[in-house]
Design an enzyme around this catalytic site. Structure first.
Site, PDB file in Angstrom:
ATOM      1  N   HIS A 356       0.886  -1.330  -0.091  1.00 61.36           N
ATOM      2  CA  HIS A 356      -0.093   0.057  -0.256  1.00 61.36           C
ATOM      3  C   HIS A 356       0.711   1.310  -0.039  1.00 61.36           C
ATOM      4  CE1 HIS A 356      -4.092  -1.477   0.669  1.00 61.36           C
ATOM      5  NE2 HIS A 356      -3.512  -2.393   1.290  1.00 61.36           N
ATOM      6  N   LYS A 534      -8.920  12.906   4.346  1.00 59.20           N
ATOM      7  CA  LYS A 534      -8.027  11.912   4.519  1.00 59.20           C
ATOM      8  C   LYS A 534      -6.964  12.170   5.500  1.00 59.20           C
ATOM      9  CE  LYS A 534      -7.040  12.855   0.169  1.00 59.20           C
ATOM     10  NZ  LYS A 534      -7.248  11.715  -0.617  1.00 59.20           N
ATOM     11  N   ARG A 535      -6.402  11.051   5.796  1.00 63.80           N
ATOM     12  CA  ARG A 535      -5.269  11.226   6.894  1.00 63.80           C
ATOM     13  C   ARG A 535      -4.258  12.446   6.605  1.00 63.80           C
ATOM     14  NH1 ARG A 535      -0.546   8.261   6.502  1.00 63.80           N
ATOM     15  NH2 ARG A 535      -1.215   7.000   4.759  1.00 63.80           N
ATOM     16  N   LYS A 540       0.046  14.110   1.026  1.00 63.50           N
ATOM     17  CA  LYS A 540      -1.347  14.127   0.688  1.00 63.50           C
ATOM     18  C   LYS A 540      -1.655  15.624   0.476  1.00 63.50           C
ATOM     19  CE  LYS A 540      -3.048   9.990   2.871  1.00 63.50           C
ATOM     20  NZ  LYS A 540      -3.606   9.296   1.638  1.00 63.50           N
ATOM     21  N   THR A 642      -9.007   5.833  -2.029  1.00 65.36           N
ATOM     22  CA  THR A 642     -10.254   5.119  -2.241  1.00 65.36           C
ATOM     23  C   THR A 642     -11.334   6.296  -1.947  1.00 65.36           C
ATOM     24  OG1 THR A 642     -10.430   4.093  -0.050  1.00 65.36           O
ATOM     25  CG2 THR A 642      -9.922   2.734  -1.747  1.00 65.36           C
ATOM     26  N   LYS A 646     -14.956   7.257  -3.954  1.00 62.40           N
ATOM     27  CA  LYS A 646     -16.272   7.783  -3.237  1.00 62.40           C
ATOM     28  C   LYS A 646     -16.901   9.009  -3.596  1.00 62.40           C
ATOM     29  CE  LYS A 646     -14.572   4.976   0.600  1.00 62.40           C
ATOM     30  NZ  LYS A 646     -13.705   5.135   1.671  1.00 62.40           N
TER      31      LYS A 646
END
Length: 797
Positions: A356, A534-535, A540, A642, A646
Site C-alpha cells: 500500500h 483523508k489522513r 497528501k 479510495t 467515493k
C-alpha cells in the site's frame, strides 16, 4: 441458498422482535426505555436476521469443503452497522416503519450508534469494503484483526491543535458481535530456543490468550454472510489472589493489565522502545492467532496438511501481518514435522501480499535485537528463509540487514503474489521500493486496483442520488455498478440535470444542518463545497490546499468586487500522534479558518471548516455533499486512494494530480470531467535532483511568497513568528513533496474550477458524468480480480 427468511419480514414482525429484545435482552419496558435501549433492541432484532444466512453460509462451506480466503488486516474501519445491515438485507423501509410504530425516529436511533474504532483511514476502510464484497459475491472468507478497546484515538481541537483522547466505543455493549470463549489460543513471546537431536524448541517467557469475537458480515440481499473475527488479548491467569491477599491490589491485577495492553490501542506511538515492542507484539498476536485458527478449521475437515494451499488463501493487507510467513513455517516444522524447504514452499503458495505504499519509510522494519528478543524462534526461521532465498536466487537482497528485520522484503519473499492497488502504483512498486526483488522474482508483482462498495458509498449514504438513479435507469446497479454507464445518455437532459442538482442540494443542506448543530457553523449551500478528507500527511498535501486558500483570500481582499465564486473549504482527517509536522498543518488550517471566517470583507465568499474527529459516519455526510474532490497528493506517492472513488461516484469532480487511482478515474470519467494539474511522477523524480528547487519555485511565485511571508509574520498566529517555522523551513529547504513546484499551477486550476462552477449546466453535466463513469471502481470487481488472479477462490452460489 434460500432467502425466504428475509423476504417475509414485515414491519409488524420486526416491531414485535424489537419489543421482545427490549424486554428480554435489555430488561426494559417501552415506557422507561432510553435511546440506547431502543438502538440495542433494533440492532439485536436485525442481528437475528443475519444469523440464519450466516449459519447457512458456514454449513455450505463446510459441506462443499470450499476454499476459504483469510484476510489479515490491522484495521477494519466498518463504521456503523445498523445502516449496513438494513441496506444489505433490503429492510431499511421496514425498519423505519417498525421504529415509527414504536414512537421512535429511525434516523435518531441510527446516529446514536458509535463508530467501531477499528481503523484509521483508507487501509481499514478498504478491508471493510472487501468484506462486504466477499459476502456479496459469496466467496467463503474470514477477516482477521484486533478488537481494539480504544482504537486509534478520538480527535479534538484545543486552540487549533489536535488533542488525542481514547475512543470509547466499547464503553457500551457492541450489539453485533458474538463472544467465542471456546475459541482461544495461547500466544507466546520472548524466552529462548533450545536444540535437541536437531529439533528446535521454543521456550517462551510470556504468554497471553487470544480470545475470539465474531461479527457476521452480510452481503447484498442477504444471500451470504462471512465472518469478521477479532482477537482480544486476555491473561492466562486472570487474577493473582495471593498478591491481593498480601495487600498488593495493583499487582493482583497486573496479569490482566499487561495482556489487555496488546488490544487496547491501534498504532501505539512507536517512537519509544516500549512502543515498538508493543506494536510488534500486536502484529504477532493477531497473526499467530489467525494462523492457528485457520489451521484448526482446515484440519477439522480431514485434509492433509500438505494440501493446505488447495483450501486456504491468506492475504496480508500491508506489512503488519508479514510475520504470517515465518509463523506458518514455524508451525509446519515444529508441530507437523515438515522439512524446511517444503514448509517454506507450502507457506508461500498460501500467502499473498498487498503493498500500500511507495514510501520506503512506511515499509516496516524492526530492530533485530528487539525482534530476536520478542520472537526468538521466528528470528531464526527468518534467517533460514533468507538463506534459502539467497541460495535459490543468487541475489544479495536480504531480509535482515544493518541491524533491522525488513518486513516488506519478508512479505515479498514469502508471498507467491505481490500486488499494488492501482495501475500506476503497481508499476512504481516494480521500479522503486521492490525494483531488485522484481528482477529476482519476475512476474510476482501484479495489479489489483482498489474499489469501494457501492452499497454503503452510494446506495446507503446518498438516498437522494440513489433514488434519482433508480428512477432513471432502474435498479440492479448496486450489484453491477457498470450499469451506471446507462446514465450517460441522460447527461444532457435538462430534467435529469435539474434532478441531479436537487439531489446535490439536498445533501449540502443535510451537511449544513449537521455542521450547524455540531459546530455552530453556518454555511451558504449555494457556495461550492470543496472537500479534502483523508489522513493528514505531507504527501497528501493538505498544506498546499490551505496555502492556496490563503492566496485566494488575499486576491479577494485585493479586489472584493470581482466576480468570485463562493467557496467553502472543508477539511477532515487525523494526524498520527507522533507526526509533529502533520499536527502543525492541522493547527495552521484551524488558525487560517479563524482568521478568514471572521473577516467581514471575505466571509461571504470564502469559509474554512475543519470538523474534528473525522470517521466513517462523518464521511457518509461529507461525501454526498461535496462539489469538488481534492486529490492533490504528490504524483508517485499515493498508492491508490479510495476517498477519490467515493467522492467521484457521488458526483464530485476531482481536482488532482496523476497519482494513484486518479489516473484510472480520469480515464473512466473522461479527461474533460477532471481538473488535472501538477508534475507527473517522472517529472517529480527529476525535479528532486535539481539543487535548490523549492526556494527557487517560491521566489519565482509572488503569490506563494506573499502567503509564506504572512505565515512567517504571524498573520494567522496572533503575531507569533515562530509557530509555523517547521512548515516554512520544510518548504524552503526541503519540500520533498513539491508543494512549491506545483503551487502556481494548482492555484490557476482552481480558478478554472471557479469558472466552470459558475456555468451551472456544464458543471452539473461534469458531476453527473463522474457518477456515470465510476462503475469499474466497485470493490466487487476488485475482489473478483483477487479471487481469479491470486486466491484461486470461487463463488459458492
Amino acid at each position: 441458498m434460500s432467502n425466504q427468511h428475509q423476504t417475509t419480514l414485515t414491519a409488524e414482525t420486526l416491531r414485535k422482535d424489537i419489543t421482545q429484545h427490549l424486554k428480554l435482552s435489555i430488561g426494559k419496558d417501552p415506557e422507561h426505555a432510553s435511546l440506547y435501549d431502543w438502538r440495542m433492541s433494533l440492532s439485536l432484532a436485525l442481528r437475528d436476521r443475519v444469523v440464519e444466512p450466516w449459519f447457512a453460509s458456514t454449513r455450505k462451506t463446510y459441506e462443499g469443503k470450499h476454499k476459504r480466503v483469510y484476510y489479515l488486516s490491522m484495521e477494519f474501519l466498518i463504521g456503523r452497522l445498523i445502516e449496513d445491515v438494513t441496506i444489505n438485507l433490503d429492510v431499511e423501509d421496514i425498519a423505519r416503519q417498525a421504529m415509527s410504530a414504536l414512537g421512535q425516529d429511525y434516523d435518531t436511533v441510527v446516529v446514536d450508534e458509535p463508530d467501531a474504532a477499528l481503523g484509521n483511514g483508507g487501509l481499514g476502510r478498504l478491508a471493510a469494503c472487501f468484506m462486504d464484497s466477499l459476502s456479496t459475491l459469496a466467496i467463503p472468507a474470514y477477516g482477521y484483526g484486533i478488537r481494539y478497546e480504544h482504537g486509534l484515538f478520538e480527535q479534538h481541537f484545543q486552540d487549533g491543535q489536535q488533542i488525542e483522547t481514547a475512543e470509547g466505543w466499547l464503553a457500551q455493549r457492541h450489539a453485533w458481535e458474538f463472544e467465542r470463549p471456546e475459541v482461544a489460543y495461547n500466544i507466546h513471546f520472548g524466552g529462548y530456543v533450545s536444540d535437541t537431536d536437531g529439533k528446535a524448541t521454543w521456550h517462551p517467557s510470556e504468554t497471553v490468550l487470544a480470545s475470539a469475537y465474531d461479527t457476521p458480515t452480510v452481503g447484498w440481499k442477504g444471500q451470504w454472510a462471512n465472518t469478521l473475527r477479532l482477537w482480544a488479548a486476555k491473561p492466562i491467569k486472570l487474577f493473582d489472589l495471593e498478591s491481593f491477599n498480601r495487600g498488593d491490589y495493583v499487582g493482583a491485577n497486573a496479569p490482566e493489565r499487561l495482556a489487555r495492553t496488546i488490544s487496547r490501542v491501534l498504532y501505539p506511538d512507536d517512537t519509544t522502545e516500549g512502543g515498538k515492542e508493543l506494536r510488534l507484539k500486536q502484529e504477532y498476536f493477531f497473526t499467530s492467532a489467525s494462523i492457528k485458527d485457520l489451521l484448526r478449521r482446515f484440519l477439522s475437515e480431514g485434509h492433509k496438511i500438505e494440501d493446505l494451499d488447495q483450501h486456504v488463501a491468506i492475504q496480508l493487507n500491508d506489512t503488519h501481518p508479514a510475520i504470517a510467513g515465518p509463523e506458518l513455517v514455524r508451525i509446519l516444522i515444529d508441530k507437523h514435522d515438515m522439512g524446511l524447504d517444503q514448509a517454506i514452499d507450502l507457506a508461500r503458495k498460501c500467502l499473498g501480499y498487498t503493498n500500500h505504499t511507495l514510501l520506503p519509510e512506511a515499509l516496516e522494519r524492526w530492530p533485530e535485537d528487539l525482534f530476536a528478543r520478542i520472537l526468538p524462534r521466528h528470528h531464526r526461521i527468518i534467517e533460514m528463509i533468507q538463506d534459502r532465498h539467497l541460495q535459490a536466487t543468487g541475489s544479495d537482497i536480504r531480509i535482515i540487514e544493518h541491524g533491522n528485520v525488513k518486513m516488506g522484503e519478508l512479505a515479498f519473499i514469502m508471498a507467491h503474489s505481490v500486488n499494488g492497488v492501482s495501475a500506476l502504483h503497481s508499476e512504481l512498486v516494480k521500479e522503486t521500493v521492490f525494483a531488485d526483488l522484481n528482477t529476482t522474482y519476475p512476474n510476482r508483482i501484479l495489479n489489483q486496483t482498489n474499489g469501494i462498495t457501492p452499497r454503503r458509498w452510494l446506495y446507503s449514504c446518498n438516498p437522494a442520488l440513489r433514488n434519482l438513479i433508480n428512477d432513471t435507469i432502474g435498479t440492479g446497479w448496486q450489484q453491477d455498478l457498470e450499469k451506471l454507464q446507462d446514465l450517460t445518455v441522460h447527461l444532457d437532459e435538462s430534467s435529469f440535470q435539474e434532478a441531479f442538482r436537487k439531489a446535490k442540494t439536498t445533501n449540502k443542506e443535510h451537511l449544513a444542518k449537521w455542521l450547524k448543530s455540531r459546530h455552530d457553523v453556518t454555511l451558504d449551500t449555494s457556495a461550492m463545497f470543496d472537500i479534502q478528507i483523508k489522513r493528514i500527511h505531507e504527501y497528501k498535501r493538505q498544506h498546499m490546499n490551505i496555502l492556496e486558500t490563503i492566496a485566494l483570500w488575499n486576491d479577494i481582499r485585493d479586489n472584493p468586487n470581482a466576480d468570485w465564486t463562493p467557496r467553502v473549504k472543508i477539511f477532515g482527517g487525523k494526524a498520527a500522534p507522533g507526526y509533529a509536522l502533520a499536527k502543525s498543518i492541522i493547527r495552521l488550517i484551524n488558525d487560517v479558518a479563524a482568521t478568514i471566517n471572521n473577516d467581514p470583507v471575505t466571509r461571504e465568499l470564502l469559509q474554512v471548516v475543519y470538523p474534528e474527529n473525522y470517521n466513517v459516519s462523518m464521511a457518509e455526510i461529507l461525501i454526498p455533499a461535496s462539489d469538488l474532490s481534492e486529490q492533490i497528493s504528490t504524483a508517485g506517492k499515493e498508492a491508490s486512494g479510495t476517498g477519490n472513488m467515493k467522492l467521484s461516484l457521488n458526483g464530485s469532480p476531482t481536482i488532482g494530480t496523476l497519482d494513484g487511482a486518479n489516473v484510472e478515474i480520469r480515464d473512466h470519467v473522461g479527461a474533460e470531467n477532471f481538473f488535472l494539474f501538477g508534475l507527473t511522477a517522472a517529472q517529480a523524480q527529476e525535479k528532486r535532483h535539481e539543487h535548490g528547487y523549492s526556494r527557487r519555485a517560491i521566489e519565482s511565485s509572488p503569490r506563494l511568497s506573499r502567503v509564506l511571508g504572512q505565515i512567517a509574520g504571524g498573520v494567522f498566529s496572533n503575531g507569533d513568528h515562530h509557530r509555523y517555522s517547521d512548515i516554512l523551513h520544510n518548504l524552503y529547504e526541503h519540500d520533498y513533496f513539491l508543494v512549491s513546484c506545483d503551487f502556481d499551477e494548482y492555484f490557476d486550476k482552481q480558478r478554472e474550477v471557479d469558472a466552470v462552477y459558475r456555468d451551472v449546466n456544464r458543471w452539473t453535466r461534469m458531476a453527473a458524468a463522474n457518477t456515470a463513469g465510476m462503475g469499474w471502481f466497485s470493490s466487487d470487481r476488485t475482489i473478483r480480480g483477487y479471487a481469479d488472479d491470486i486466491w484461486g477462490a470461487k463463488s459458492v452460489i
